[in-house]
Design an enzyme around this catalytic site. Sequence first.
Site, mmCIF file in Angstrom:
data_model
loop_
_atom_site.group_PDB
_atom_site.id
_atom_site.type_symbol
_atom_site.label_atom_id
_atom_site.label_comp_id
_atom_site.label_asym_id
_atom_site.label_seq_id
_atom_site.Cartn_x
_atom_site.Cartn_y
_atom_site.Cartn_z
ATOM 1 N N ASP A 112 86.880 79.101 41.591
ATOM 2 C CA ASP A 112 87.640 80.028 42.293
ATOM 3 C C ASP A 112 89.189 80.090 42.207
ATOM 4 O O ASP A 112 89.962 80.399 43.061
ATOM 5 C CB ASP A 112 87.403 80.425 43.777
ATOM 6 C CG ASP A 112 87.446 81.642 44.467
ATOM 7 O OD1 ASP A 112 87.538 82.546 43.715
ATOM 8 O OD2 ASP A 112 87.937 81.737 45.697
ATOM 9 N N ASP A 150 82.315 84.543 38.542
ATOM 10 C CA ASP A 150 83.732 84.543 38.343
ATOM 11 C C ASP A 150 84.232 83.541 37.283
ATOM 12 O O ASP A 150 85.527 83.688 36.740
ATOM 13 C CB ASP A 150 84.625 84.299 39.696
ATOM 14 C CG ASP A 150 84.319 85.400 40.693
ATOM 15 O OD1 ASP A 150 83.623 86.389 40.519
ATOM 16 O OD2 ASP A 150 84.607 85.235 41.926
ATOM 17 N N ASP A 300 83.521 86.637 52.772
ATOM 18 C CA ASP A 300 84.127 86.535 51.600
ATOM 19 C C ASP A 300 85.221 85.534 51.497
ATOM 20 O O ASP A 300 85.617 84.994 50.775
ATOM 21 C CB ASP A 300 84.593 87.696 50.912
ATOM 22 C CG ASP A 300 83.701 88.753 50.662
ATOM 23 O OD1 ASP A 300 82.671 88.326 49.890
ATOM 24 O OD2 ASP A 300 83.681 89.717 51.017
#
Length: 326
Positions: A112, A150, A300
């Site tokens: 991330d 991601d 989130d």
Amino acid sequence: MPFLPVARRLVVAVLALAALAAAPAPAPARDEADDDVSFWVNPDTGAARQTAAWSRQGRFADAWTVARISVQPQAEWFSVDDPGPRVRSIVERAAEAERTPVLVAYFVPDRDCGAYSAGGARDGDHYRRWIDDFADGLGPHGAFVVVEPDAVAHAVAEDCEGADDEERYELLAYAVDRLKRQAGTRVYLDAGNAGWIPQVRRLVTPLRLAGVERADGFALNVSNFHTDEVSAAYGHELARALGGEPHFVIDSSRNGNGPYKGDEPWCNPPGRALGRAPTTRTGDPAVDAYLWVKRPGESDGTCRGGPEAGRWWPRYALELARNSLG
């Protein structure tokens, strides 16, 4: 009040549905698809615990609403060290129920890009050992595995300052190859979502370097909110760009109202709703499944008043479930 006995019965009925969802699936009829899959429902999720807690407190309407989440199969995320024992426990429990679990490998270095879900392996060697442990935990049992949400899209978008994209693609390819060695394991390499990298051609080489051609396909919309129709159209476009006939899965967990039109639309956006229930009966030969990869009700990140990423957030879960009732 006359409402309370009715609500109590509703909660009991929904919990009975949860028990049925965890029971072994009946044998498919002759005219059903050969690859029809029944996914495993974990009876001990944040949604299940919240349903029970609110029932004890007499909040029967809220318990019934949140139970709409608890009865659905949701992915199990692996984001810390030593994944093997927990992987083994889940796949064995799912096998006993004659169901297939959905798992997420989420431990790539510089995960991330240091944002809300920061973490991951220390380096490449650490990650390879982690993947080996994860794969060993699978044993001979079948599972759907989504590889590193991601990770490719972050690299393509150049979100991680100073990141070694070449090593990242090598590590992802290692994960795909290692997981595919396990019998019955279906592997889907994450490819972001329809709003992140609009020009699909930019994803082609990175996905190939990351091993997508040796996977069962790619995953779209993980933890995002694009509609099934938009995600499917994007997936078909990406599949054509990749060549051959790659398949894909779509995260439909929170896309019932589509994406949010505002700042940080990916982070605990208001007004969203639960989406299509998980299924492999998609009506589209290229879409292998709609899945609830992101667990509805888990934050989130610390935006809009939310707890840390991945933590259960009852208020947001209730909003998602309520908004799906209309």
